[in-house]
Write a protein that holds these residues in place. Structure first.
Motif, PDB file in Angstrom:
ATOM      1  N   VAL A  38       1.404  -1.528   0.128  1.00 46.82           N
ATOM      2  CA  VAL A  38      -0.126   0.077   0.047  1.00 46.82           C
ATOM      3  C   VAL A  38       0.785   1.468   0.015  1.00 46.82           C
ATOM      4  N   GLY A  39       2.060   1.115   0.973  1.00 49.34           N
ATOM      5  CA  GLY A  39       2.945   2.518   0.758  1.00 49.34           C
ATOM      6  C   GLY A  39       3.620   2.907  -0.570  1.00 49.34           C
ATOM      7  N   HIS A  40       3.962   1.661  -1.018  1.00 46.45           N
ATOM      8  CA  HIS A  40       4.662   1.701  -2.446  1.00 46.45           C
ATOM      9  C   HIS A  40       3.474   2.149  -3.876  1.00 46.45           C
ATOM     10  N   GLU A  41       2.400   1.683  -3.412  1.00 45.71           N
ATOM     11  CA  GLU A  41       1.687   2.297  -4.490  1.00 45.71           C
ATOM     12  C   GLU A  41       0.990   3.864  -4.047  1.00 45.71           C
ATOM     13  N   LEU A  42       1.035   4.014  -2.945  1.00 48.69           N
ATOM     14  CA  LEU A  42       0.972   5.338  -2.460  1.00 48.69           C
ATOM     15  C   LEU A  42       1.888   5.799  -2.850  1.00 48.69           C
ATOM     16  N   GLY A  43       3.015   5.991  -2.703  1.00 50.50           N
ATOM     17  CA  GLY A  43       4.462   6.178  -3.155  1.00 50.50           C
ATOM     18  C   GLY A  43       5.227   6.477  -4.597  1.00 50.50           C
ATOM     19  N   SER A  44       4.497   5.922  -5.020  1.00 48.77           N
ATOM     20  CA  SER A  44       4.830   6.486  -6.489  1.00 48.77           C
ATOM     21  C   SER A  44       4.033   7.031  -7.355  1.00 48.77           C
ATOM     22  N   THR A  45       2.414   6.835  -6.488  1.00 47.64           N
ATOM     23  CA  THR A  45       1.822   8.011  -7.289  1.00 47.64           C
ATOM     24  C   THR A  45       1.544   9.006  -6.712  1.00 47.64           C
ATOM     25  N   MET A  46       3.205   9.663  -5.812  1.00 46.69           N
ATOM     26  CA  MET A  46       2.324  10.869  -5.759  1.00 46.69           C
ATOM     27  C   MET A  46       2.970  12.373  -6.331  1.00 46.69           C
ATOM     28  N   GLU A  47       3.942  12.252  -6.730  1.00 44.23           N
ATOM     29  CA  GLU A  47       4.237  12.230  -7.732  1.00 44.23           C
ATOM     30  C   GLU A  47       5.188  12.012  -9.461  1.00 44.23           C
ATOM     31  N   SER A  48       4.712  13.624 -10.203  1.00 42.58           N
ATOM     32  CA  SER A  48       4.490  12.839 -11.065  1.00 42.58           C
ATOM     33  C   SER A  48       5.136  14.266 -11.925  1.00 42.58           C
ATOM     34  N   GLY A  49       5.252  13.671 -13.396  1.00 43.78           N
ATOM     35  CA  GLY A  49       6.124  14.860 -14.303  1.00 43.78           C
ATOM     36  C   GLY A  49       7.062  15.268 -13.594  1.00 43.78           C
ATOM     37  N   ARG A  50       8.542  14.369 -12.946  1.00 42.87           N
ATOM     38  CA  ARG A  50       8.942  15.220 -12.500  1.00 42.87           C
ATOM     39  C   ARG A  50      10.418  14.929 -13.328  1.00 42.87           C
ATOM     40  N   GLU A  51      11.818  15.084 -13.467  1.00 45.37           N
ATOM     41  CA  GLU A  51      12.726  14.701 -14.443  1.00 45.37           C
ATOM     42  C   GLU A  51      13.346  13.767 -13.557  1.00 45.37           C
ATOM     43  N   THR A  52      13.929  12.900 -14.158  1.00 48.25           N
ATOM     44  CA  THR A  52      13.862  11.527 -13.512  1.00 48.25           C
ATOM     45  C   THR A  52      15.797  12.508 -12.869  1.00 48.25           C
ATOM     46  N   ILE A  53      15.712  11.961 -11.500  1.00 50.68           N
ATOM     47  CA  ILE A  53      17.103  12.119 -10.650  1.00 50.68           C
ATOM     48  C   ILE A  53      18.561  11.351 -10.749  1.00 50.68           C
ATOM     49  N   ASP A  54      19.692  11.504 -11.338  1.00 51.08           N
ATOM     50  CA  ASP A  54      20.759  10.032 -10.786  1.00 51.08           C
ATOM     51  C   ASP A  54      20.976  10.521  -9.792  1.00 51.08           C
ATOM     52  N   ASP A  55      21.847  11.522  -9.559  1.00 48.43           N
ATOM     53  CA  ASP A  55      22.734  11.556  -8.841  1.00 48.43           C
ATOM     54  C   ASP A  55      21.933  12.057  -6.915  1.00 48.43           C
ATOM     55  N   THR A  56      22.721  11.172  -6.572  1.00 47.63           N
ATOM     56  CA  THR A  56      21.959  10.499  -5.271  1.00 47.63           C
ATOM     57  C   THR A  56      21.873  11.583  -4.352  1.00 47.63           C
ATOM     58  N   SER A  57      22.861  12.485  -3.981  1.00 51.90           N
ATOM     59  CA  SER A  57      23.186  13.727  -3.188  1.00 51.90           C
ATOM     60  C   SER A  57      21.465  14.974  -3.596  1.00 51.90           C
ATOM     61  N   VAL A  58      20.802  14.968  -4.789  1.00 55.60           N
ATOM     62  CA  VAL A  58      19.706  15.379  -5.482  1.00 55.60           C
ATOM     63  C   VAL A  58      18.682  14.737  -4.988  1.00 55.60           C
ATOM     64  N   LEU A  59      18.842  13.117  -5.007  1.00 56.62           N
ATOM     65  CA  LEU A  59      17.302  12.388  -4.713  1.00 56.62           C
ATOM     66  C   LEU A  59      17.875  12.336  -3.514  1.00 56.62           C
ATOM     67  N   ILE A  60      18.623  12.876  -2.202  1.00 54.29           N
ATOM     68  CA  ILE A  60      18.147  12.885  -0.820  1.00 54.29           C
ATOM     69  C   ILE A  60      17.583  14.478  -0.315  1.00 54.29           C
ATOM     70  N   GLU A  61      18.195  15.519  -1.406  1.00 55.59           N
ATOM     71  CA  GLU A  61      17.404  16.494  -1.058  1.00 55.59           C
ATOM     72  C   GLU A  61      16.490  16.566  -1.288  1.00 55.59           C
ATOM     73  N   THR A  62      15.446  16.139  -2.383  1.00 56.02           N
ATOM     74  CA  THR A  62      14.093  15.746  -2.536  1.00 56.02           C
ATOM     75  C   THR A  62      13.025  15.020  -1.857  1.00 56.02           C
ATOM     76  N   LEU A  63      13.854  13.947  -1.532  1.00 53.67           N
ATOM     77  CA  LEU A  63      13.178  13.109  -0.481  1.00 53.67           C
ATOM     78  C   LEU A  63      13.114  14.035   0.603  1.00 53.67           C
ATOM     79  N   LYS A  64      13.804  14.928   1.386  1.00 60.69           N
ATOM     80  CA  LYS A  64      13.603  15.317   2.222  1.00 60.69           C
ATOM     81  C   LYS A  64      12.714  16.027   2.070  1.00 60.69           C
ATOM     82  N   LYS A  65      12.708  17.232   1.177  1.00 56.71           N
ATOM     83  CA  LYS A  65      11.481  18.502   0.755  1.00 56.71           C
ATOM     84  C   LYS A  65      10.181  17.606   0.599  1.00 56.71           C
TER      85      LYS A  65
END
Ligand SMILES: [Zn+2]
Length: 161
Positions: free
Chosen positions: A45-72
């Motif tokens: 259920v969490g996975h379904e929710l997480g993968s549908t929460m935000e759309s239309g983002r550009e793909t992020i490859d850099d882990t530190s950018v990913l972390i900042e995104t997750l924190k926000k």
């Protein structure tokens, strides 16, 4: 099934009902005490929710950018405060302060064998999957309710295929 834990939950429910308090989290706790197949259901259920929460983002490859995104993201959706432990290209481990699933539940006096917060694990896995475009999975390594740590601790694995 953890009978002692279940009994503690039922006891709490009785007193909460008497005081007119919400017992929602305790019901979840009681179900967990009954068996662990729910782990997988909550993760899903969490996975379904997480993968549908935000759309239309550009793909992020850099882990530190990913972390900042997750924190926000955690801030925006009140998913708890992420405290990064360590990371590299393939994994991120972090503490989650005020984990939504267990923050209002008292640490049980009996030892519980497994973590409680597979919903958050699934949610973060789904989010990272969405953001990176890679198939990810996550695991709760330590749960606050297991008395091992102050916060729940998670690891997100991002396989490089
Ligand atoms: Zn937990």
């Amino acid at each position: 099934m953890n009978r002692i834990l279940l009994e503690q939950m039922l006891q709490k429910m009785r007193s909460f009902l008497k005081e007119g308090k919400n017992i929602g989290d305790l019901k979840v706790g009681a179900l967990y005490a009954l068996g662990n197949q729910l782990d997988a259901v909550y993760y899903f259920v969490g996975h379904e929710l997480g993968s549908t929460m935000e759309s239309g983002r550009e793909t992020i490859d850099d882990t530190s950018v990913l972390i900042e995104t997750l924190k926000k993201f955690s801030e925006k959706y009140h998913l708890g405060n992420m405290i990064i432990d360590e990371y590299n290209d393939e994994h991120i481990t972090f503490d989650l302060e005020d984990c939504p699933t267990c923050k209002d539940i008292d640490v049980p006096s009996t030892e519980i064998s497994q973590g409680f917060c597979s919903f958050e694990a699934g949610l973060f896995a789904g989010l990272v999957e969405k953001i990176t475009g890679k198939h990810c999975f996550a695991q709760e390594l330590e749960c606050r309710l297991q008395k091992k740590s102050k916060n729940c601790k998670f690891m997100i694995v991002i396989p490089n295929d």
